[in-house]
Design an enzyme around this catalytic site. Structure first.
Site, mmCIF file in Angstrom:
data_model
loop_
_atom_site.group_PDB
_atom_site.id
_atom_site.type_symbol
_atom_site.label_atom_id
_atom_site.label_comp_id
_atom_site.label_asym_id
_atom_site.label_seq_id
_atom_site.Cartn_x
_atom_site.Cartn_y
_atom_site.Cartn_z
ATOM 1 N N THR A 214 12.371 71.407 19.707
ATOM 2 C CA THR A 214 12.455 70.105 19.448
ATOM 3 C C THR A 214 11.214 69.845 18.822
ATOM 4 O OG1 THR A 214 14.207 69.354 21.035
ATOM 5 C CG2 THR A 214 12.440 67.775 20.295
ATOM 6 N N ARG A 242 27.308 65.239 24.260
ATOM 7 C CA ARG A 242 26.079 65.679 24.972
ATOM 8 C C ARG A 242 25.144 65.108 24.268
ATOM 9 N NH1 ARG A 242 21.084 68.521 24.357
ATOM 10 N NH2 ARG A 242 20.231 69.296 26.258
ATOM 11 N N VAL A 243 24.016 64.413 24.761
ATOM 12 C CA VAL A 243 22.848 63.701 24.301
ATOM 13 C C VAL A 243 21.743 64.496 25.240
ATOM 14 C CG1 VAL A 243 21.188 61.781 24.003
ATOM 15 C CG2 VAL A 243 23.763 61.700 23.362
ATOM 16 N N GLY A 244 20.775 64.884 24.764
ATOM 17 C CA GLY A 244 19.613 65.518 25.359
ATOM 18 C C GLY A 244 18.592 64.591 26.009
ATOM 19 N N ASP A 245 17.485 65.149 26.201
ATOM 20 C CA ASP A 245 16.336 64.296 26.846
ATOM 21 C C ASP A 245 15.480 63.647 25.470
ATOM 22 O OD1 ASP A 245 15.671 66.919 25.727
ATOM 23 O OD2 ASP A 245 13.587 66.765 26.872
ATOM 24 N N THR A 265 9.624 69.274 25.699
ATOM 25 C CA THR A 265 10.678 70.099 24.847
ATOM 26 C C THR A 265 11.369 70.998 25.895
ATOM 27 O OG1 THR A 265 11.307 71.584 23.103
ATOM 28 C CG2 THR A 265 8.880 71.533 23.986
ATOM 29 N N GLY A 266 12.503 71.495 25.606
ATOM 30 C CA GLY A 266 13.009 72.494 26.544
ATOM 31 C C GLY A 266 14.432 71.998 27.009
ATOM 32 N N GLY A 268 16.891 70.004 28.186
ATOM 33 C CA GLY A 268 16.783 68.390 28.127
ATOM 34 C C GLY A 268 17.728 68.143 29.538
HETATM 35 C C1 SD4 Z 1 17.583 68.895 24.218
HETATM 36 N N1 SD4 Z 1 15.094 69.169 24.567
HETATM 37 O O1 SD4 Z 1 18.283 68.535 23.633
HETATM 38 C C2 SD4 Z 1 16.334 69.249 23.562
HETATM 39 C C3 SD4 Z 1 16.149 70.553 23.108
HETATM 40 C C4 SD4 Z 1 14.799 71.404 23.057
HETATM 41 O O2 SD4 Z 1 13.572 73.016 23.230
HETATM 42 O O3 SD4 Z 1 13.785 70.528 23.206
HETATM 43 N N2 SD4 Z 1 14.727 72.587 23.330
HETATM 44 O O4 SD4 Z 1 17.843 69.461 25.528
#
Ligand code: SD4
Length: 353
Positions: A214, A242-245, A265-266, A268
């Site tokens: 991200t 699905r919606v992430g962080d 990032t990561g 989420g």
């Molecule tokens: C998510 N955080 O949708 C985002 C994806 C992401 O490193 O950042 N990946 O979960």
């Protein structure tokens, strides 16, 4: 004295400019072009929101690592959907979109939510309708790359995926799934309040260095206006809806011009439960350095999920940047400021847990 007044005023203005803060752009990962474009925009107009929009838009158009913008991270139906957030640390106002369908410029739509509505967050197909009203073209977000990703996943029996406690066995099949009986669910997940149990760590994370990236961006202008934002196509093979962080304030990004800002990032699905960007900003408010603040936010997550994958970038209002991470060896982040001469990529070593 009358003659001195204009020069005194000028001096005062210059001093307040100098001490207001040192402008910068800081970005997750090695997204140098996005950082450079944001920095150039900032230098031309000194408008933090514009610089952030330009920076994130750069990654969207470049399809950075195929995890920002269209044509990446197809869901279980093969569709790419987008999440984005823009957070204004002066006004504490924001605009976000989640699960945006059929519109490429997610950060642009988030900006419209910020500026043209009194809402904060629009989602799904109705966010698409809003975007169309705002003048964004509706177009397919699927490309050869993303349909290949999808086909390969289908051919590998839909592995990996995000299902659990369903039948048929999600590690061996493509579904459709039904929940297992409530009794077996209870056995598997005793109520943590009753048992004081630490939740199981994530079995095998679908997030890793090949499925991430991200763009999280923090920008401050010469007057100390801090903004933070994100843009992403989320998680590869996510369950549709699905919606992430990334679009969630305090999770994907947070900013307060009086203190600092942070972006994450990561994984989420795990990270959003801990509001790590908010926590990092609050840590800085209490006097922590950006590196300490980012580490505290990561530690809060690893205490419950030792193997989670992710990184946090935090910056204070003086432009000092710090980062922390988990689940990888080191986490790249990119900075442009008056001394950097372009965009410089730094690496945070992840603490071994
Ligand atoms: C998510 N955080 O949708 C985002 C994806 C992401 O490193 O950042 N990946 O979960």
């Amino acid at each position: 004295m009358r003659k001195l007044l204009p020069s005194l005023l000028f001096l005062l203005l210059k001093l307040s400019y100098t001490f207001a803060g040192s402008p910068f752009v800081a970005t997750t990962w090695a997204f140098t072009q996005a950082t450079i474009n944001a920095w150039e925009q900032l230098n031309s107009y000194d408008l933090a929101l514009d610089a952030l929009t330009v920076g994130c838009r750069t990654c969207q158009a470049m399809q950075c690592d195929f995890t920002v913008g269209y044509g990446g991270s197809p869901d279980e139906n093969g569709e790419s959907t987008l999440d984005a957030l823009i957070f204004d640390g002066n006004t504490m106002n924001m605009g976000a979109v989640g699960g945006l369908r059929g519109i490429k410029d997610a950060i642009g739509v988030a900006r419209k939510v910020l500026e043209n509505t009194q809402h904060s967050f629009l989602v799904g197909s109705l966010a698409t309708a809003f975007a169309k009203d705002m003048g964004f073209p509706e177009e397919s977000l699927t490309t050869n790359y993303s349909s290949n990703q999808y086909e390969t996943w289908k051919e590998s029996n839909c592995q990996p995926n995000f299902w659990q406690d369903v039948t048929p066995d999600p590690t061996k099949s493509c579904g459709p799934y039904k929940p297992k009986s409530t009794c077996s669910l209870r056995r598997r997940h005793p109520d943590p309040i009753l048992t004081n149990e630490i939740p199981q760590d994530i079995p095998e994370s679908v997030f890793n260095t090949g499925n991430h990236d991200t763009i999280g961006m923090i920008v401050m202008n010469a007057y100390g206006h801090l903004v933070a934002g994100t843009s992403t196509n989320g998680a590869n093979h996510k369950i549709p809806g699905r919606v992430g962080d990334s679009p969630i304030p305090g999770a994907g990004a947070y900013a307060d011009s009086e203190v600092g800002a942070a972006v994450g990032t990561g994984d989420g699905d795990v990270m959003m439960r801990f509001l790590p960007s908010f926590l990092a900003v609050e840590q800085m408010r209490q006097g922590a350095t950006p590196s300490q603040a980012a580490q505290t936010a990561i530690d809060r997550i690893t205490r419950k999920y030792p193997s989670f994958f992710g990184g946090i970038v935090a910056v204070d209002k003086n432009g000092t940047v710090g980062a922390a991470c988990n689940g990888m060896d080191r986490f790249p982040y990119t900075v442009a400021n008056r001394t950097s001469n372009g965009a410089v990529v730094y690496y945070a070593d992840c603490k071994q847990t």
